[in-house]
Design a protein around this motif. Sequence first.
Motif, PDB file in Angstrom:
ATOM      1  N   PHE A 192      -7.065 -10.469  -1.572  1.00 18.98           N
ATOM      2  CA  PHE A 192      -6.054  -9.548  -1.069  1.00 18.98           C
ATOM      3  C   PHE A 192      -4.930  -9.371  -2.089  1.00 18.98           C
ATOM      4  CE2 PHE A 192      -8.046 -11.346   2.703  1.00 18.98           C
ATOM      5  CZ  PHE A 192      -8.293 -10.212   3.471  1.00 18.98           C
ATOM      6  N   SER A 193      -4.642  -8.104  -2.404  1.00 17.84           N
ATOM      7  CA  SER A 193      -3.548  -7.763  -3.302  1.00 17.84           C
ATOM      8  C   SER A 193      -2.506  -6.969  -2.526  1.00 17.84           C
ATOM      9  CB  SER A 193      -4.052  -6.938  -4.488  1.00 17.84           C
ATOM     10  OG  SER A 193      -2.972  -6.459  -5.260  1.00 17.84           O
ATOM     11  N   PRO A 222     -12.311   1.154  -0.421  1.00 18.14           N
ATOM     12  CA  PRO A 222     -11.674   2.359  -0.973  1.00 18.14           C
ATOM     13  C   PRO A 222     -10.347   2.710  -0.326  1.00 18.14           C
ATOM     14  CG  PRO A 222     -13.572   2.938   0.395  1.00 18.14           C
ATOM     15  CD  PRO A 222     -13.601   1.455   0.242  1.00 18.14           C
ATOM     16  N   GLU A 223     -10.079   2.239   0.893  1.00 22.58           N
ATOM     17  CA  GLU A 223      -8.830   2.625   1.552  1.00 22.58           C
ATOM     18  C   GLU A 223      -7.591   2.108   0.820  1.00 22.58           C
ATOM     19  OE1 GLU A 223     -10.607  -0.951   3.783  1.00 22.58           O
ATOM     20  OE2 GLU A 223     -11.288   0.941   2.902  1.00 22.58           O
ATOM     21  N   GLY A 224      -7.775   1.138  -0.069  1.00 21.43           N
ATOM     22  CA  GLY A 224      -6.634   0.634  -0.836  1.00 21.43           C
ATOM     23  C   GLY A 224      -6.506   1.240  -2.217  1.00 21.43           C
ATOM     24  N   ILE A 225      -7.412   2.130  -2.585  1.00 19.79           N
ATOM     25  CA  ILE A 225      -7.377   2.738  -3.919  1.00 19.79           C
ATOM     26  C   ILE A 225      -6.451   3.963  -3.854  1.00 19.79           C
ATOM     27  CG2 ILE A 225      -8.740   3.713  -5.799  1.00 19.79           C
ATOM     28  CD1 ILE A 225      -9.299   0.802  -5.280  1.00 19.79           C
ATOM     29  N   GLU A 226      -5.172   3.697  -4.004  1.00 25.46           N
ATOM     30  CA  GLU A 226      -4.166   4.755  -3.938  1.00 25.46           C
ATOM     31  C   GLU A 226      -3.224   4.647  -5.137  1.00 25.46           C
ATOM     32  OE1 GLU A 226      -2.114   4.741  -0.241  1.00 25.46           O
ATOM     33  OE2 GLU A 226      -3.937   4.827   0.992  1.00 25.46           O
ATOM     34  N   PHE A 227      -2.622   5.787  -5.491  1.00 33.78           N
ATOM     35  CA  PHE A 227      -1.757   5.836  -6.666  1.00 33.78           C
ATOM     36  C   PHE A 227      -0.529   6.678  -6.353  1.00 33.78           C
ATOM     37  CE2 PHE A 227      -6.216   5.629  -7.878  1.00 33.78           C
ATOM     38  CZ  PHE A 227      -6.241   4.471  -8.647  1.00 33.78           C
ATOM     39  N   LEU A 268      -3.325  -3.122  -1.290  1.00 32.19           N
ATOM     40  CA  LEU A 268      -2.285  -2.698  -0.355  1.00 32.19           C
ATOM     41  C   LEU A 268      -2.396  -3.447   0.973  1.00 32.19           C
ATOM     42  CD1 LEU A 268      -2.239   1.141  -1.076  1.00 32.19           C
ATOM     43  CD2 LEU A 268      -0.656  -0.596  -1.921  1.00 32.19           C
ATOM     44  N   GLN A 269      -2.654  -4.752   0.869  1.00 33.87           N
ATOM     45  CA  GLN A 269      -2.707  -5.631   2.037  1.00 33.87           C
ATOM     46  C   GLN A 269      -1.839  -6.859   1.747  1.00 33.87           C
ATOM     47  OE1 GLN A 269      -4.161  -5.182   5.043  1.00 33.87           O
ATOM     48  NE2 GLN A 269      -4.929  -3.153   4.438  1.00 33.87           N
ATOM     49  N   SER A 270      -0.774  -7.032   2.506  1.00 39.65           N
ATOM     50  CA  SER A 270       0.145  -8.145   2.294  1.00 39.65           C
ATOM     51  C   SER A 270      -0.048  -9.195   3.378  1.00 39.65           C
ATOM     52  CB  SER A 270       1.589  -7.649   2.320  1.00 39.65           C
ATOM     53  OG  SER A 270       2.490  -8.720   2.133  1.00 39.65           O
ATOM     54  N   THR A 287      -0.789  -3.621   6.226  1.00 41.06           N
ATOM     55  CA  THR A 287      -1.085  -2.554   5.281  1.00 41.06           C
ATOM     56  C   THR A 287       0.203  -2.054   4.642  1.00 41.06           C
ATOM     57  OG1 THR A 287      -3.038  -1.891   6.549  1.00 41.06           O
ATOM     58  CG2 THR A 287      -2.137  -0.278   5.009  1.00 41.06           C
ATOM     59  N   GLN A 288       0.147  -1.878   3.327  1.00 41.24           N
ATOM     60  CA  GLN A 288       1.308  -1.411   2.579  1.00 41.24           C
ATOM     61  C   GLN A 288       1.108   0.033   2.135  1.00 41.24           C
ATOM     62  OE1 GLN A 288       3.943  -4.022   1.886  1.00 41.24           O
ATOM     63  NE2 GLN A 288       2.664  -4.610   3.630  1.00 41.24           N
ATOM     64  N   GLU A 289       2.227   0.689   1.819  1.00 46.76           N
ATOM     65  CA  GLU A 289       2.152   2.018   1.221  1.00 46.76           C
ATOM     66  C   GLU A 289       3.018   2.043  -0.026  1.00 46.76           C
ATOM     67  OE1 GLU A 289       3.487   4.760   4.141  1.00 46.76           O
ATOM     68  OE2 GLU A 289       5.584   4.102   4.072  1.00 46.76           O
ATOM     69  N   LEU A 290       2.570   2.805  -1.015  1.00 46.80           N
ATOM     70  CA  LEU A 290       3.302   2.923  -2.269  1.00 46.80           C
ATOM     71  C   LEU A 290       4.568   3.747  -2.064  1.00 46.80           C
ATOM     72  CD1 LEU A 290       0.179   3.564  -4.477  1.00 46.80           C
ATOM     73  CD2 LEU A 290       1.650   1.561  -4.663  1.00 46.80           C
TER      74      LEU A 290
END
Length: 447
Positions: A192-193, A222-227, A268-270, A287-290
């Motif tokens: 988890f990152s 893939p749900e965490g692959i965000e930029f 994006l998981q803390s 769940t985190q958001e940028l």
Amino acid sequence: MERPLRVAVIGTGPAGIYAADHLIKTSEAVTVDIFDRLPTPYGLIRYGVAPDHPRIKEVVNALYRVLNNPRIRFIGNVEYGVDVKQDELQRFYDATIIATGAEKDRPLDIPGIELAGSFGAADFASWYNGHPDVPREWPLEATEVAVIGAGNVAVDVARILAKTADELLETEIPDNVYRHLKDSPVTDVHLFSRRGPAQVKFTPMELRELDASPNVEVIVHPEGIEFDEGSLAAMRATRHVKMCVDILQNWAVRDPRDRPRRLHLHFLQSPVEVLGDGRVAGLRTETQELTGDGWVRGTGEFTDWPVQAVYRAVGYLSQALPDLPFDTTTGTIPHTAGRILDLDGDHLPGMYVTGWIKRGPVGLIGHTKGDAGETVASIVADEAKLPVAPERDLEAILAHLANRGVRATNWAGWQLLDEHEIALGAPHGRKRVKVVPRTDMIEICNG
């Protein structure tokens, strides 16, 4: 006539060895004794780097050449503050450099982290590397495991947990570690990152090694692959960041492969809580958001993962040493350009620091060279006003330790142990088999 400068270095990891190397290059009159509480040199290179990293461990060859210099003397199995104290060292040396590094786990302050089945990555790395001061047993009982972190240590731990024991047989992994990993029932490892794929701290080489096992399917969710704009800027600015992102994106869209074990990468998981009553029964993440600048904020959306063990890999932490100042917030010794400062901000005469205990446990092995250079430059600048050690005979410190009942090891003894471990591995096609018990190491070192 110029007196020959005598310097003690405490710690034989890369930081201490680079400092010794810099020192002997400043003058042909300088001699260095480099101490370690372990009977062996190399610090975290021997006991912190995963055994399936042969390329990284090649740095040992360079460190060996430094320690093999006759003006540098390795003295092992000597603990600073126990076997020899600061005021005692000042009898034998004009200056002392502290280079003890950081080998403990940084704490993670979330509920449940103290439950049985919750471990520190540094402790686990010490175990699978055969550190003599940790237990020989390790409770590998979980089928699903969580690893918290996005650095090289987290990747190492996840890879060692996910691989089959037989894949590690060609490495220098100790026999007791092989037996425990052989019996591990693990099927799924979740890493988890807290942040996104453009903010990970591991290197492309480390990342690719995750996918090298024929028995482990690496799954990027893939749900965490965000930029965001901060992520794109990081990718434009740093080549290895872009390489890591490209690898992760390719893995996220590839077809599934039928392999007996799975290594899941979640971005994006803390982690917010370790679940369980008495022992680990799950991990709750938010769940985190940028936020546009590469940082993140919580969304209030939580997920419970049914894991039975949790490994935190959120950083290393240095330990305070007797009779020396220590900043508990940063985990470092206060200093100016490597000169250790007392509580009033004055330089402690003859006392210096380098490496992770100087600047914190960040950066790669090579970064310690710059630290060492700065510290040694301070010693050279201070040389004329350094306190002069009264007992300058090279044998005086060895006699002092012997009188204290310390069974010190030396460079010739380490070479005996090195040859012994290589010989143990040769019949089995292995590079070496580590000797783990401290008493056995000392006996072999002493012939």
